[in-house]
Design a protein around this motif. Structure first.
Motif, PDB file in Angstrom:
ATOM      1  N   MET A  55      -0.029 -22.308 -42.212  1.00  0.00           N
ATOM      2  CA  MET A  55      -0.732 -22.840 -41.087  1.00  0.00           C
ATOM      3  C   MET A  55      -1.089 -21.729 -40.094  1.00  0.00           C
ATOM      4  O   MET A  55      -2.247 -21.588 -39.769  1.00  0.00           O
ATOM      5  CB  MET A  55       0.129 -23.924 -40.447  1.00  0.00           C
ATOM      6  N   TYR A  56      -0.088 -20.970 -39.640  1.00  0.00           N
ATOM      7  CA  TYR A  56      -0.367 -19.866 -38.728  1.00  0.00           C
ATOM      8  C   TYR A  56      -0.448 -18.568 -39.516  1.00  0.00           C
ATOM      9  O   TYR A  56       0.352 -18.319 -40.406  1.00  0.00           O
ATOM     10  CB  TYR A  56       0.729 -19.748 -37.660  1.00  0.00           C
ATOM     11  N   LYS A  57      -1.396 -17.737 -39.166  1.00  0.00           N
ATOM     12  CA  LYS A  57      -1.567 -16.469 -39.871  1.00  0.00           C
ATOM     13  C   LYS A  57      -0.996 -15.303 -39.082  1.00  0.00           C
ATOM     14  O   LYS A  57      -1.103 -14.171 -39.509  1.00  0.00           O
ATOM     15  CB  LYS A  57      -3.045 -16.222 -40.132  1.00  0.00           C
ATOM     16  N   TYR A  58      -0.421 -15.571 -37.970  1.00  0.00           N
ATOM     17  CA  TYR A  58       0.084 -14.506 -37.120  1.00  0.00           C
ATOM     18  C   TYR A  58       1.580 -14.338 -37.333  1.00  0.00           C
ATOM     19  O   TYR A  58       2.309 -15.306 -37.493  1.00  0.00           O
ATOM     20  CB  TYR A  58      -0.179 -14.818 -35.641  1.00  0.00           C
ATOM     21  N   LYS A  59       1.999 -13.086 -37.334  1.00  0.00           N
ATOM     22  CA  LYS A  59       3.430 -12.795 -37.417  1.00  0.00           C
ATOM     23  C   LYS A  59       3.852 -12.165 -36.104  1.00  0.00           C
ATOM     24  O   LYS A  59       3.128 -11.342 -35.539  1.00  0.00           O
ATOM     25  CB  LYS A  59       3.733 -11.818 -38.550  1.00  0.00           C
ATOM     26  N   LEU A  60       4.980 -12.554 -35.659  1.00  0.00           N
ATOM     27  CA  LEU A  60       5.516 -11.940 -34.458  1.00  0.00           C
ATOM     28  C   LEU A  60       6.078 -10.574 -34.817  1.00  0.00           C
ATOM     29  O   LEU A  60       6.782 -10.416 -35.806  1.00  0.00           O
ATOM     30  CB  LEU A  60       6.627 -12.812 -33.859  1.00  0.00           C
ATOM     31  N   LYS A  61       5.737  -9.594 -34.031  1.00  0.00           N
ATOM     32  CA  LYS A  61       6.302  -8.268 -34.248  1.00  0.00           C
ATOM     33  C   LYS A  61       7.753  -8.295 -33.798  1.00  0.00           C
ATOM     34  O   LYS A  61       8.071  -8.777 -32.721  1.00  0.00           O
ATOM     35  CB  LYS A  61       5.547  -7.215 -33.452  1.00  0.00           C
ATOM     36  N   GLU A  62       8.576  -7.745 -34.668  1.00  0.00           N
ATOM     37  CA  GLU A  62       9.974  -7.673 -34.293  1.00  0.00           C
ATOM     38  C   GLU A  62      10.132  -6.546 -33.277  1.00  0.00           C
ATOM     39  O   GLU A  62       9.707  -5.421 -33.522  1.00  0.00           O
ATOM     40  CB  GLU A  62      10.844  -7.389 -35.509  1.00  0.00           C
ATOM     41  N   GLU A  63      10.692  -6.916 -32.177  1.00  0.00           N
ATOM     42  CA  GLU A  63      10.922  -5.896 -31.162  1.00  0.00           C
ATOM     43  C   GLU A  63      12.173  -5.128 -31.526  1.00  0.00           C
ATOM     44  O   GLU A  63      13.181  -5.702 -31.909  1.00  0.00           O
ATOM     45  CB  GLU A  63      11.080  -6.548 -29.786  1.00  0.00           C
ATOM     46  N   GLU A  64      12.048  -3.812 -31.405  1.00  0.00           N
ATOM     47  CA  GLU A  64      13.199  -2.969 -31.713  1.00  0.00           C
ATOM     48  C   GLU A  64      14.226  -3.103 -30.597  1.00  0.00           C
ATOM     49  O   GLU A  64      13.889  -3.086 -29.419  1.00  0.00           O
ATOM     50  CB  GLU A  64      12.757  -1.519 -31.860  1.00  0.00           C
ATOM     51  N   ASP A  65      15.444  -3.245 -31.002  1.00  0.00           N
ATOM     52  CA  ASP A  65      16.548  -3.362 -30.062  1.00  0.00           C
ATOM     53  C   ASP A  65      16.645  -2.062 -29.260  1.00  0.00           C
ATOM     54  O   ASP A  65      16.834  -0.992 -29.837  1.00  0.00           O
ATOM     55  CB  ASP A  65      17.846  -3.627 -30.830  1.00  0.00           C
ATOM     56  N   PRO A  66      16.490  -2.113 -27.933  1.00  0.00           N
ATOM     57  CA  PRO A  66      16.506  -0.887 -27.137  1.00  0.00           C
ATOM     58  C   PRO A  66      17.838  -0.142 -27.216  1.00  0.00           C
ATOM     59  O   PRO A  66      17.860   1.086 -27.186  1.00  0.00           O
ATOM     60  CB  PRO A  66      16.212  -1.354 -25.719  1.00  0.00           C
ATOM     61  N   ILE A  67      18.913  -0.866 -27.372  1.00  0.00           N
ATOM     62  CA  ILE A  67      20.216  -0.197 -27.480  1.00  0.00           C
ATOM     63  C   ILE A  67      20.314   0.544 -28.807  1.00  0.00           C
ATOM     64  O   ILE A  67      20.758   1.689 -28.862  1.00  0.00           O
ATOM     65  CB  ILE A  67      21.368  -1.212 -27.320  1.00  0.00           C
ATOM     66  N   LYS A  68      19.862  -0.099 -29.871  1.00  0.00           N
ATOM     67  CA  LYS A  68      19.883   0.545 -31.182  1.00  0.00           C
ATOM     68  C   LYS A  68      19.010   1.795 -31.178  1.00  0.00           C
ATOM     69  O   LYS A  68      19.402   2.835 -31.707  1.00  0.00           O
ATOM     70  CB  LYS A  68      19.405  -0.438 -32.249  1.00  0.00           C
ATOM     71  N   LYS A  69      17.844   1.683 -30.584  1.00  0.00           N
ATOM     72  CA  LYS A  69      16.938   2.833 -30.491  1.00  0.00           C
ATOM     73  C   LYS A  69      17.595   3.962 -29.703  1.00  0.00           C
ATOM     74  O   LYS A  69      17.533   5.124 -30.096  1.00  0.00           O
ATOM     75  CB  LYS A  69      15.629   2.418 -29.823  1.00  0.00           C
ATOM     76  N   PHE A  70      18.229   3.633 -28.600  1.00  0.00           N
ATOM     77  CA  PHE A  70      18.921   4.618 -27.782  1.00  0.00           C
ATOM     78  C   PHE A  70      20.006   5.322 -28.599  1.00  0.00           C
ATOM     79  O   PHE A  70      20.107   6.545 -28.590  1.00  0.00           O
ATOM     80  CB  PHE A  70      19.533   3.949 -26.545  1.00  0.00           C
TER      81      PHE A  70
END
Length: 80
Positions: free
Chosen positions: A1-16
């Motif tokens: 039905m929907y063709k859009y995927k939500l972008k997974e936001e990177e965990d800022p703590i993990k990135k840090f």
């Protein structure tokens, strides 16, 4: 039905955390380069003193280098 995927936001703590850990790789590479520079400095110093056996000239500032390395060791050991 929907063709859009939500972008997974990177965990800022993990990135840090990842960035902080990656810095160690960079520091280790720099230390390897410093080891090479120390060896070269020793070679230059030996050559200079062979050519100038009565000289008191400081060819490379090893006292300052030693102080910096001591400070780094203190920081890494967590002493103060």
């Amino acid at each position: 039905m929907y063709k859009y995927k939500l972008k997974e936001e990177e965990d800022p703590i993990k990135k840090f955390h990842e960035e902080r850990i990656m810095v160690f790789d960079s520091l280790e590479a720099r230390l390897e380069n410093i080891k090479k520079l120390l060896r070269q400095g020793k070679i230059e110093t030996v050559a200079y003193y062979r050519e100038n056996p009565t000289s008191y000239t400081v060819v490379k500032g090893t006292d300052l280098i030693n102080d910096y390395i001591n400070d780094i060791e203190i920081l890494l050991k967590g002493e103060e």
